[in-house]
Design an enzyme around this catalytic site. Structure first.
Site, PDB file in Angstrom:
ATOM      1  N   TRP A 109     -28.363  45.131 -15.802  1.00  0.00           N
ATOM      2  CA  TRP A 109     -27.151  43.454 -14.988  1.00  0.00           C
ATOM      3  C   TRP A 109     -27.218  43.044 -13.797  1.00  0.00           C
ATOM      4  CZ3 TRP A 109     -27.628  39.740 -17.827  1.00  0.00           C
ATOM      5  CH2 TRP A 109     -28.090  39.787 -19.750  1.00  0.00           C
ATOM      6  N   LYS A 124     -17.312  39.826 -24.747  1.00  0.00           N
ATOM      7  CA  LYS A 124     -17.248  40.727 -25.281  1.00  0.00           C
ATOM      8  C   LYS A 124     -15.843  41.063 -25.538  1.00  0.00           C
ATOM      9  CE  LYS A 124     -21.274  41.495 -22.525  1.00  0.00           C
ATOM     10  NZ  LYS A 124     -22.392  41.607 -23.765  1.00  0.00           N
ATOM     11  N   ASP A 180     -18.657  42.703 -11.851  1.00  0.00           N
ATOM     12  CA  ASP A 180     -19.387  42.213 -12.778  1.00  0.00           C
ATOM     13  C   ASP A 180     -18.498  42.825 -13.838  1.00  0.00           C
ATOM     14  OD1 ASP A 180     -20.319  41.393 -15.413  1.00  0.00           O
ATOM     15  OD2 ASP A 180     -22.110  41.091 -14.399  1.00  0.00           O
TER      16      ASP A 180
END
Lengths: 372, 372
Positions: free
Chosen positions: A114, A208, A184
């Site tokens: 990511w 999530k 993030d």
């Protein structure tokens, strides 16, 4: 609760143990409340999904959600909280479009899949300095801060607080002086206490630990608003979103509502200190099982292992299919690893219970004994 | 069904008549199904909101939704169907970012509030020619095509097929030769049959006739993919979305699922020809009531009136509050007009039943008799 080891159809009331990396498990209490009011919220005659976002009923829901999130994370008053769309991936563009001036430079830390996505997108908008990377060891550790090479005139420093695919997590906050710190937190926000005041901007896709997919939460210092580039779409300008209470246009109302229910649920669990203790126990049980086994392997350095996403391999990958099939029979779902890595992955988000982890480690132990 | 004229709390099972402009009413059958499987979809042990978007269960839901939408609108094979985020407002930027070359020009038709929003956003990306406008008469009509002044080298022609605030609707498709035709169908998609083959691109925020907010559907001719500008965020590049089946990142899964249930519901109603007949009756009943009254006024030219959004004023606006209060007592909700216009607005989307319209016109008639 599922205890049978025989294959069976799951009845309409049985709930599986859900280890999905996202969209991930939601608390059963939250789903029950959402179900009970799905046709009529609080006697107002309509579903939350049918309410005008400008009406008093939804405004109350939206404001309560923000208040509860601010409570949970002790978000300082000089930070705005935005409820947006597009997930973390849209933030990969939105951050530089808002914070990186034309011709400017930003520092990024590369710790996995990511991070790389964020870096590739940011490169379209300016000079990106990779201040540190663990690429060369296959992302098995997080580079210590002493080895970071930050640039002198960086618009911000960006890092990925949890690598959902590689299974790494920062359990510390980098020290970057006066440079804005951007992170993030898609997979680990709300999993333990966090000093938000250290950050210029935090973003997180909801699917999530916050709620369903289709929602992203951004927490941004208000003095950083109003710097968007000319080419930045109005919908991606943080200042516009903040100035309209995240309602410049119609927000994802039902997702926002579910997120609010989850914030309430988290407070009822005792908040982030309490949930962190549960999360600590969950991950320890699973990593201990992996490390004690001769069949399962996780190669991330112990201090950098993610509490939320535990990737592991079977030393003999010919057993993968049997492992997954046996898990499914026991209602242990979504254990297959990401396409990019193969192997297995168990995500242990807040809504994944200790009982789920117990069921998983019991199965892993049994499988190793029988097939390992 | 609500028949009492006395003020009362709405019980937890009573459903109001919902005239919200969006998020708008959803079919009760759809909400019932969503409720019944909210904790466990089809015996798979998890909610749709908790499923990995890459798993077989959600893929089946997503593909079925696209198939049903293609059936309903007879979408040609050379058009891609995208399930995106950001609503219509994000499309205002996404369309020029994908279809308007640097230095290029596009034609826009100005028919009201949402046209103006689209035009303002597009102007950030190129030269915009207002080929026709009804601004000067306060948006009371749609300019006839004979009076449009299209430019010679336009990248596309954009119009707003339904003005949700001003209450106008095109019941015809403009003829623009080989220039790509682009239209915002946010409020009237699926309200009647449409010849999609005439369009280069159609977009629609979902929260009127498609489903909940947080989802936007884009139908785009495949030969127009791959033209995005350098500064276009990856998440806003139609080619990327199309190449990944709208799953470049995690899509808004629950909203996509609800949209799929609504497509099924529409097919069960007999499809768009059948729903159009119902919609024709609904709007006629309401406009007839308005036109026959001495109290209610709608000033849009009859041939250009929207079937979906019916704005009207009370000739004495001191009665507005009493009108709205009396409506609420009868479970007639969200009739207050948009902030930009004041007055009233009744939105008559597909999920608003004929019974709801009957209840509304009965109340309007009664109110005029007693207070008008």
């Amino acid at each position: 609760m599922i205890s049978s080891t025989e294959e069976h159809d799951m009845g309409s009331n049985e709930r599986a143990f859900n280890f999905s990396a996202g969209p991930g498990a939601l608390p059963e209490e939250v789903l029950r409340q959402a179900r009970d009011e799905l046709l009529n919220r609080g006697g107002c005659g309509v579903s939350v999904a049918e309410m005008s976002h400008r009406g008093e009923h939804f405004i109350a829901i939206a404001e309560q959600a923000e208040r509860d999130l601010r409570d949970l994370l002790a978000i300082p008053a000089d930070h705005a909280v935005l409820f947006l769309q597009g997930g973390g991936s849209q933030q990969f563009a939105q951050v530089p479009l808002n914070l990186l001036p034309e011709g400017g430079c930003a520092d990024y830390i590369d710790t996995g899949f990511w991070s790389v996505r964020a870096i590739e997108e940011a490169r379209r908008y300016g000079r990106i300095n990779i201040a540190a990377s663990s690429h060369d060891d296959g992302y098995r550790h997080i580079p210590r801060q002493a080895r970071w090479r930050l640039s002198a005139s960086s618009a911000y420093v960006h890092y990925t607080a949890n690598e959902t695919i590689d299974g790494l997590e920062f359990d510390w906050i980098p020290e970057v002086g006066d440079t804005p710190l951007v992170a993030d937190f898609s997979a680990n926000i709300l999993s333990r206490p966090l000093d938000v005041s250290r950050f210029a901007l935090i973003y997180a896709g909801a699917q999530k630990n916050i709620g369903p997919s289709g929602l992203a939460v951004v927490i941004v210092r208000k003095d950083l608003l109003g710097r968007a580039r000319r080419c930045c779409p109005t919908m991606l300008d943080y200042r516009i979103a903040a100035g309209h209470g995240s309602m410049y246009n119609t927000p994802p109302t039902f997702a926002w509502y579910l997120a609010g229910l989850i914030f309430r649920w988290l407070k009822a669990q005792g908040g982030l200190t309490a949930i962190a203790e549960i999360n600590r126990r969950k991950q320890k049980r699973l990593y201990d099982t992996i490390d004690a086994s001769g069949l399962y392997v996780n190669r991330v350095e112990a201090k950098d292992r993610s509490w939320m996403n535990v990737p592991f391999r079977l030393v003999d990958d010919r057993l993968d299919e049997a492992f997954l099939a046996g898990a499914e029979v026991r209602g242990l779902l979504y254990l297959k690893g990401h396409r990019a890595t193969g192997g297995m992955r168990a995500s242990l988000y807040n809504a994944v219970s200790e009982a789920a982890v117990d069921a998983l480690v019991a199965y892993m132990t049994e499988f190793e004994r029988e097939r390992g």
